[in-house]
Structures are given as C-alpha cells and as structure tokens.
Enzyme design. Structure first.
Site, PDB file in Angstrom:
ATOM      1  CG  ASP A 161      -0.082  -0.349   2.404  1.00  0.00           C
ATOM      2  OD1 ASP A 161       1.128  -0.109   2.483  1.00  0.00           O
ATOM      3  OD2 ASP A 161      -1.083  -0.748   3.630  1.00  0.00           O
ATOM      4  NE  ARG A 165       4.810   9.370   4.638  1.00  0.00           N
ATOM      5  CZ  ARG A 165       5.656  10.268   4.259  1.00  0.00           C
ATOM      6  NH1 ARG A 165       5.636  11.534   4.087  1.00  0.00           N
ATOM      7  NH2 ARG A 165       6.799   9.568   3.646  1.00  0.00           N
ATOM      8  CD  GLU A 200       0.307  -6.418   3.020  1.00  0.00           C
ATOM      9  OE1 GLU A 200       0.219  -5.226   2.748  1.00  0.00           O
ATOM     10  OE2 GLU A 200       1.036  -7.218   3.471  1.00  0.00           O
ATOM     11  CG  HIS A 212       6.981   3.226  10.024  1.00  0.00           C
ATOM     12  ND1 HIS A 212       6.936   1.889  10.331  1.00  0.00           N
ATOM     13  CD2 HIS A 212       6.372   3.462   8.802  1.00  0.00           C
ATOM     14  CE1 HIS A 212       6.425   1.475   9.655  1.00  0.00           C
ATOM     15  NE2 HIS A 212       5.994   2.154   8.553  1.00  0.00           N
ATOM     16  CD  GLU A 231       1.031   4.137   4.883  1.00  0.00           C
ATOM     17  OE1 GLU A 231      -0.023   4.799   5.262  1.00  0.00           O
ATOM     18  OE2 GLU A 231       1.831   4.375   5.066  1.00  0.00           O
ATOM     19  CG  HIS A 284      11.354   4.355   9.377  1.00  0.00           C
ATOM     20  ND1 HIS A 284      11.533   5.425   8.372  1.00  0.00           N
ATOM     21  CD2 HIS A 284      10.633   3.356   8.739  1.00  0.00           C
ATOM     22  CE1 HIS A 284      11.016   5.009   7.347  1.00  0.00           C
ATOM     23  NE2 HIS A 284      10.547   3.960   7.575  1.00  0.00           N
TER      24      HIS A 284
HETATM   25  C1  UD1 Z   1       6.950   4.149   3.604  1.00  0.00           C
HETATM   26  C2  UD1 Z   1       5.562   4.038   3.191  1.00  0.00           C
HETATM   27  C3  UD1 Z   1       4.917   3.015   4.309  1.00  0.00           C
HETATM   28  C4  UD1 Z   1       5.586   2.070   4.686  1.00  0.00           C
HETATM   29  C5  UD1 Z   1       6.960   2.128   5.162  1.00  0.00           C
HETATM   30  C6  UD1 Z   1       7.919   1.062   5.497  1.00  0.00           C
HETATM   31  C7  UD1 Z   1       4.332   5.540   1.712  1.00  0.00           C
HETATM   32  C8  UD1 Z   1       3.842   7.092   1.731  1.00  0.00           C
HETATM   33  N1  UD1 Z   1       4.926   5.129   3.041  1.00  0.00           N
HETATM   34  O1  UD1 Z   1       7.030   4.998   4.695  1.00  0.00           O
HETATM   35  O2  UD1 Z   1       3.629   2.793   3.784  1.00  0.00           O
HETATM   36  O3  UD1 Z   1       4.819   1.372   5.857  1.00  0.00           O
HETATM   37  O4  UD1 Z   1       7.694   3.086   3.903  1.00  0.00           O
HETATM   38  O5  UD1 Z   1       9.058   1.482   6.213  1.00  0.00           O
HETATM   39  O6  UD1 Z   1       4.743   4.996   0.908  1.00  0.00           O
HETATM   40  N2  UD1 Z   1      14.630   6.908   4.373  1.00  0.00           N
HETATM   41  C9  UD1 Z   1      16.201   7.065   4.248  1.00  0.00           C
HETATM   42  N3  UD1 Z   1      16.759   5.742   3.919  1.00  0.00           N
HETATM   43  C10 UD1 Z   1      15.867   4.489   3.575  1.00  0.00           C
HETATM   44  C11 UD1 Z   1      14.369   4.903   3.712  1.00  0.00           C
HETATM   45  C12 UD1 Z   1      13.851   5.882   4.002  1.00  0.00           C
HETATM   46  O7  UD1 Z   1      16.841   7.849   4.567  1.00  0.00           O
HETATM   47  O8  UD1 Z   1      16.342   3.581   3.202  1.00  0.00           O
HETATM   48  C13 UD1 Z   1      14.087   8.351   4.775  1.00  0.00           C
HETATM   49  C14 UD1 Z   1      14.271   9.497   3.783  1.00  0.00           C
HETATM   50  O9  UD1 Z   1      14.314  10.699   4.438  1.00  0.00           O
HETATM   51  C15 UD1 Z   1      12.747   9.365   3.100  1.00  0.00           C
HETATM   52  C16 UD1 Z   1      12.099   9.134   4.210  1.00  0.00           C
HETATM   53  O10 UD1 Z   1      12.693   8.299   4.932  1.00  0.00           O
HETATM   54  O11 UD1 Z   1      12.576  10.677   2.421  1.00  0.00           O
HETATM   55  C17 UD1 Z   1      10.610   8.662   3.978  1.00  0.00           C
HETATM   56  O12 UD1 Z   1      10.505   7.799   3.254  1.00  0.00           O
HETATM   57  P1  UD1 Z   1       9.120   7.372   2.797  1.00  0.00           P
HETATM   58  O13 UD1 Z   1       9.422   6.168   1.731  1.00  0.00           O
HETATM   59  O14 UD1 Z   1       8.512   8.518   1.680  1.00  0.00           O
HETATM   60  O15 UD1 Z   1       8.297   7.182   3.666  1.00  0.00           O
HETATM   61  P2  UD1 Z   1       8.110   6.209   5.198  1.00  0.00           P
HETATM   62  O16 UD1 Z   1       7.736   6.827   6.169  1.00  0.00           O
HETATM   63  O17 UD1 Z   1       9.392   5.422   4.802  1.00  0.00           O
HETATM   64  N1  UDP Z   2      12.157  -4.813   9.400  1.00  0.00           N
HETATM   65  C1  UDP Z   2      13.665  -5.231   9.362  1.00  0.00           C
HETATM   66  N2  UDP Z   2      14.456  -4.307  10.213  1.00  0.00           N
HETATM   67  C2  UDP Z   2      14.317  -3.486  11.170  1.00  0.00           C
HETATM   68  C3  UDP Z   2      12.679  -3.525  11.342  1.00  0.00           C
HETATM   69  C4  UDP Z   2      11.937  -4.032  10.630  1.00  0.00           C
HETATM   70  O1  UDP Z   2      14.046  -5.808   8.651  1.00  0.00           O
HETATM   71  O2  UDP Z   2      14.844  -2.851  11.865  1.00  0.00           O
HETATM   72  C5  UDP Z   2      11.295  -5.833   8.745  1.00  0.00           C
HETATM   73  C6  UDP Z   2      10.353  -6.552   9.718  1.00  0.00           C
HETATM   74  O3  UDP Z   2      10.507  -7.763   9.962  1.00  0.00           O
HETATM   75  C7  UDP Z   2       9.230  -6.424   8.630  1.00  0.00           C
HETATM   76  C8  UDP Z   2       9.411  -5.231   7.728  1.00  0.00           C
HETATM   77  O4  UDP Z   2      10.606  -4.706   8.064  1.00  0.00           O
HETATM   78  O5  UDP Z   2       9.112  -7.555   7.672  1.00  0.00           O
HETATM   79  C9  UDP Z   2       8.329  -4.238   8.215  1.00  0.00           C
HETATM   80  O6  UDP Z   2       8.673  -2.856   7.658  1.00  0.00           O
HETATM   81  P1  UDP Z   2       8.113  -1.588   8.166  1.00  0.00           P
HETATM   82  O7  UDP Z   2       7.702  -1.665   9.734  1.00  0.00           O
HETATM   83  O8  UDP Z   2       8.920  -0.698   7.680  1.00  0.00           O
HETATM   84  O9  UDP Z   2       6.800  -1.280   7.206  1.00  0.00           O
HETATM   85  P2  UDP Z   2       5.305  -1.746   7.356  1.00  0.00           P
HETATM   86  O10 UDP Z   2       5.124  -3.183   7.438  1.00  0.00           O
HETATM   87  O11 UDP Z   2       4.785  -1.090   8.542  1.00  0.00           O
HETATM   88  O12 UDP Z   2       4.871  -1.361   5.945  1.00  0.00           O
END
Ligand code: UD1
Ligand code: UDP
Length: 365
Positions: free
Chosen positions: A96, A206, A118, A204, A132, A237
């Site tokens: 999502d 939003r 999913e 994490h 999401e 995160h």
């Molecule tokens: C995103 C997804 C969320 C999911 C989550 C899993 C959207 C809108 N959100 O949220 O549904 O649950 O991923 O973790 O699609 N960043 C880094 N390095 C990384 C990843 C992220 O620095 O490897 C930082 C960056 O500043 C980036 C910010 O995190 O801009 C946000 O990343 P983004 O994918 O927009 O949103 P998440 O909060 O990670």
């Molecule tokens: N996970 C990981 N390392 C971490 C935290 C989570 O590999 O430090 C894995 C966890 O086992 C799960 C997935 O990341 O499979 C969940 O991702 P996240 O919580 O970022 O996103 P969401 O599931 O909420 O979309």
C-alpha cells in the site's frame, strides 16, 4: 514467454515480494523483471542483498524527507517511461505504498494488468493509516488479480464490489519469508543479556508524526525508567520525523538502545529473542504472532484485525497512559502474558507465493 514485471519500493515490499520473485524465476514460461523504484534506498538494498535479488531497473527515486506529492509526481513520470520501454504482459505490486499506488495508475493508463499482492486490507478510515488506506483503495479499484492474504481481506474486497472471480485468498507472503528465515541459524546483531527481558520497539507511521509520536516516546522513556532490569531495543526508522524525535526523547537511557534499521535476518533474530513487541508496523503485526510474541500496536486502528480477534495483538494507540498500563501489565502479570504469547499464524502458512504463481501460470500457459 510472458514478461512479468515485479515492482518493489520500500523495505516491506522487498521482503514480501521476494518469495514471489524467487518462485516466479523458477517458471519456464515467465520472463521475470524486477523494478526497484527505490522509494527507500538503504533499507531496500539491505533486503535485496539478503534474498539475492538484483533489480533489473533501479529508479533511485528517494530524496531526503520526501513529500508525498513530489514523490508521487516523480514516480508517475518515471514509471510511465519504464512501461513504454518494458511493455510487460503483467505487473505485480505488493502492499500500500506510494510506489504501489502510482504503478497501479500507470499500468491502468497503459492497459497493463496488475496483480496486487496483499490485497483487501482495510480500516475503512482514509486518515488511518495515512496515506496507505487511500493507496490500497485506489490499487484495489485498478487491479486485475487481487491476492488477498485472509478471508477477511477477501470479504473487504467483495464489499467494494470487486468480482469474486478476481480474488484469490493466498495467505501473506510475509510468512513465506519469515518461515524460511526463522529456520536459519540466526545471530543477534548486538549483545543482549540473556537473563533480562527484552522489549523490541519499531515506529514510523505518518499519522503519528508530531504530538502522537512524542507521546509514544514519553511513554517509552517512563517505561524504561520504571523497569531498569528490562532491556529496550529500538531500531529507528530513518525518516527524519521519526529519527530526530526518538533520539531527543530516548537517547542516553542506560537500558534503552537506539540503533540503525536492522538487516532483515538480525531483526528476525531479535524478534525471536524479544519478550514483547511495541510497534506500529504492519509487517511486524503479522510476523510476531507466528513467533509467539505478544504485540502492543501503537495505533488506534489496524487493517490486520485477525490477530487482535485472537487476543495476541492489542491496540494501545499513541496513548501515553495505555502504552504504560498495558506494557506494565504484560511485564507484571504472567498469566496475562502467557495468554498473548501462544503462537498463532492467522496471516499465512508459508505457501502464499506458490498460490500466486499458480494463478499466473494458469493464465499465461
Ligand atoms: C514508507 C511507506 C509506508 C511503509 C514504510 C515502510 C508511503 C507513503 N509510505 O514510509 O507505507 O509502511 O515505507 O518502512 O509509501 N529514508 C532513508 N533511507 C531509507 C528509507 C527512508 O533515509 O532507506 C528516509 C528518507 O529521508 C525518506 C524518508 O525516510 O525521504 C521517508 O521515506 P518514505 O518512503 O517516503 O516514507 P516512509 O515513512 O519510509
Ligand atoms: N524489519 C527489518 N529491520 C528492522 C525493522 C523491521 O528488517 O529494523 C522488517 C520486519 O521484519 C518486517 C518489515 O521490516 O518484515 C516491516 O517493515 P516496516 O515496519 O518498515 O513497514 P510496514 O510493514 O509497516 O509497512
């Protein structure tokens, strides 16, 4: 051969799509292409390395602290270019995220069938989780195959008038990945005192940014101060809205470790070692029950009600008093703890990817 484009953007998509990609690659009829939007960078690479997946196309889209509109706009344009060049026969997306929603829309414009892995998770509240829930609803409107993890998610899709023939209950591929990984000889990423209980934390979302997340951190701080013999581990995160606040409230406590996101296998090792998990993660809500770990969910609503109904996951919201009260209860009341630590797997049996591939095989051969 049928060209199947598998799309991954963030950490959880990479984990949950990996079993599908690996199963599809064994099929003679399938020309499998992997597209990484890299909406996440480091966290996506961590997972791909573990599963041995090397994307054929990498859009490297992530920017620091990216805003939703800019991310969406950039993704749509880049994905459109990819589809024009690749011309896949089908595209698979998982979950999502913004990557999923934009790919579904781009495929709709190109009249390419989308398989949604999913499918059918709903809270029926557009603001929770944000964004999401909207991403799922939009993707659900546009998908051709809806791979629903549970009967409940199938019912959600039927309620939205998705034709029954397009919905296949497969289980969640997260359990495929988990069972294979948890069976390995896993090493803990940091030294943990085996005689002390461990509370694992992730957060994490939003919709929790700002005051709700501050409340979560305040509650964690109080819990750590009141329970000096309990160890806390929080892989933070990298989103700056999370990272900066977590460090502001929680750094420096003697029994509270903040660390970088863990690689997938070490994270599973820590989950197995944990006494209790506090999280707002979707994936962790699915994995922890299968490992027999009680979960307190730092959200007011969940699209994963199955484990809540079975009593092994409880919603506490980003609510200071409830987080403290429910955590303390599980630390102090052994009976209450044992009732939640019973080990059930409502989200899958480890064969979801096989079922998804079977549907595609029947369609393309
Ligand atoms: C995103 C997804 C969320 C999911 C989550 C899993 C959207 C809108 N959100 O949220 O549904 O649950 O991923 O973790 O699609 N960043 C880094 N390095 C990384 C990843 C992220 O620095 O490897 C930082 C960056 O500043 C980036 C910010 O995190 O801009 C946000 O990343 P983004 O994918 O927009 O949103 P998440 O909060 O990670
Ligand atoms: N996970 C990981 N390392 C971490 C935290 C989570 O590999 O430090 C894995 C966890 O086992 C799960 C997935 O990341 O499979 C969940 O991702 P996240 O919580 O970022 O996103 P969401 O599931 O909420 O979309």
């Amino acid at each position: 051969m049928a060209k199947i484009l598998c799309v991954i953007g963030t950490r959880p998509e990479a984990i949950k799509m990996a079993p599908v990609i690996l199963a599809l690659k064994k099929e003679a009829w399938a020309d499998v292409r992997v597209l990484a939007t890299a909406q996440h960078r480091h966290m996506l690479d961590q997972v791909n390395e573990f599963f041995g997946i090397d994307p054929d196309i990498d859009l490297n889209i992530m920017r620091p602290n990216q805003a939703l509109t800019a991310l969406t706009a950039r993704l749509l344009l880049e994905l459109d270019d990819v589809l024009q060049v690749e011309k896949p026969d089908a595209v698979l997306v998982q979950g999502d995220t913004t990557t999923v929603m934009t790919m579904a829309l781009a495929c709709f414009y190109h009249r390419i069938p989308i398989g949604h892995v999913e499918a059918g998770l709903r809270t029926w509240d557009m603001q929770n989780p944000f964004p999401e829930e909207a991403n799922r609803v939009i993707t659900g409107k546009l998908a051709h195959w809806h791979f629903a993890p549970t009967e409940g998610s199938r019912q959600n899709l039927l309620r939205e008038e998705v034709p029954d023939t397009e919905i296949i209950v497969t289980g969640n591929t997260v359990i495929d990945a988990l069972l294979v990984t948890a069976a390995r000889d896993l090493e803990l990423p940091i030294p943990l005192d085996p005689s002390r209980r461990l509370i694992l934390v992730t957060s994490h979302r939003r919709e929790n940014f700002g005051e709700p997340f501050r409340n979560i951190c305040r509650a964690l701080r109080t819990l750590a101060e009141n329970n000096p013999t309990v160890q806390f581990l929080y892989p933070v995160h990298p989103n700056p809205n999370v990272k900066d606040v977590a460090h502001e409230f929680l750094a420096g406590l003697p029994n509270f470790t903040l660390c970088e996101p863990l690689d997938y296998a070490p994270f599973i090792a820590v989950m197995k070692r944990a006494y209790l998990i506090l999280t707002d993660s979707g994936g962790v809500q699915e994995e922890a029950p299968a490992l027999g770990k009680p979960v307190l969910v730092l959200r007011d609503e969940t699209e994963r009600p199955e484990a809540v109904k079975q009593g092994v996951v409880k919603l506490v919201g980003p609510n200071y008093d409830r987080i403290i009260q429910e955590t303390q209860r599980l630390l102090d009341d052994e009976l209450a703890y044992r009732e939640m630590a019973c080990g059930i797997s409502p989200y899958g049996d480890g064969h979801a990817a096989e079922r998804i591939v079977k549907i595609l095989r029947e369609h393309f051969t």
